[in-house]
Design a protein around this motif. Structure first.
Motif, mmCIF file in Angstrom:
data_model
loop_
_atom_site.group_PDB
_atom_site.id
_atom_site.type_symbol
_atom_site.label_atom_id
_atom_site.label_comp_id
_atom_site.label_asym_id
_atom_site.label_seq_id
_atom_site.Cartn_x
_atom_site.Cartn_y
_atom_site.Cartn_z
ATOM 1 N N THR A 78 81.771 46.530 -47.696
ATOM 2 C CA THR A 78 82.677 47.501 -48.303
ATOM 3 C C THR A 78 81.902 48.525 -49.127
ATOM 4 O OG1 THR A 78 84.430 45.847 -48.361
ATOM 5 C CG2 THR A 78 84.718 47.786 -49.760
ATOM 6 N N LYS A 79 80.924 48.067 -49.909
ATOM 7 C CA LYS A 79 80.096 48.992 -50.702
ATOM 8 C C LYS A 79 79.366 49.965 -49.792
ATOM 9 C CE LYS A 79 79.414 45.832 -54.528
ATOM 10 N NZ LYS A 79 78.506 44.875 -55.172
ATOM 11 N N PHE A 80 78.846 49.456 -48.680
ATOM 12 C CA PHE A 80 78.156 50.315 -47.714
ATOM 13 C C PHE A 80 79.115 51.371 -47.152
ATOM 14 C CE2 PHE A 80 77.114 51.281 -43.286
ATOM 15 C CZ PHE A 80 75.842 51.826 -43.442
ATOM 16 N N VAL A 81 80.340 50.956 -46.797
ATOM 17 C CA VAL A 81 81.337 51.882 -46.246
ATOM 18 C C VAL A 81 81.683 52.957 -47.273
ATOM 19 C CG1 VAL A 81 83.748 52.067 -45.475
ATOM 20 C CG2 VAL A 81 82.293 50.248 -44.568
ATOM 21 N N ILE A 82 81.880 52.557 -48.536
ATOM 22 C CA ILE A 82 82.211 53.526 -49.585
ATOM 23 C C ILE A 82 81.072 54.515 -49.774
ATOM 24 C CG2 ILE A 82 82.563 53.789 -52.083
ATOM 25 C CD1 ILE A 82 84.209 51.170 -51.975
#
Length: 162
Positions: free
Chosen positions: A41-45
């Motif tokens: 999720t952090k990577f996607v954000i």
């Protein structure tokens, strides 16, 4: 006794390996599973912020979306692999589709049941629906791609005869 050919065995080996991957991901305790999905999720954000600035991202909502999409995608791949294994084994496409749907549905149900015994995890009926939807789309895409390839092959053969 019939000799099993490698072109019939390899697709089933791919199914078994993919099912083993699903099992291993489902076997992770909730803390490990959450850590992995949080990292994704952090990577996607961060990737989204490179394309367009995001003011406030609700991390929990995005993490939920990432987790459910992971269910969908991993079973989409399973659907493709299972229907391919059935067809490569000589099963007619209509029976292969039904058999693949049943196989993926049963595996999704067993996967959710398995999670009942994993620390912090739970078996969710909605996840079975998401998994089955992903598998069904994968099966449909496989059928459609095969249909398009056969149509193109027939067109090529027809033009070569002309």
């Amino acid at each position: 006794m019939k000799k099993l050919s490698i072109h019939k065995l390899l697709p089933w080996m791919a199914v078994i390996l993919w099912m083993a991957l699903i099992f291993s991901l489902s076997h992770q305790p909730a803390s490990e599973s959450s850590e992995m999905s949080s990292g994704i999720t952090k990577f996607v954000i961060e990737a989204a912020q490179q394309v367009m600035p995001v003011t406030e991202a609700d991390f929990d909502v995005l993490e939920h979306i990432v987790r459910k999409n992971a269910h969908f995608f991993i079973y989409l791949v399973l659907g493709v692999l299972v229907v391919r294994a059935f067809t490569k084994s000589g099963v007619h496409i209509s029976k292969a589709i039904g058999s693949a749907i049943a196989t993926c549905l049963l595996y999704a149900m067993s996967d959710e049941f398995h999670q009942l015994f994993i620390d912090g995890r739970s078996g969710e009926f909605r996840d079975v629906l998401i998994d089955s939807s992903g598998a069904s789309l994968g099966i449909i895409l496989y059928w459609f791609a095969g249909k398009m390839l056969r149509r193109n092959k027939q067109n090529v053969l027809h033009h070569e005869q002309v």
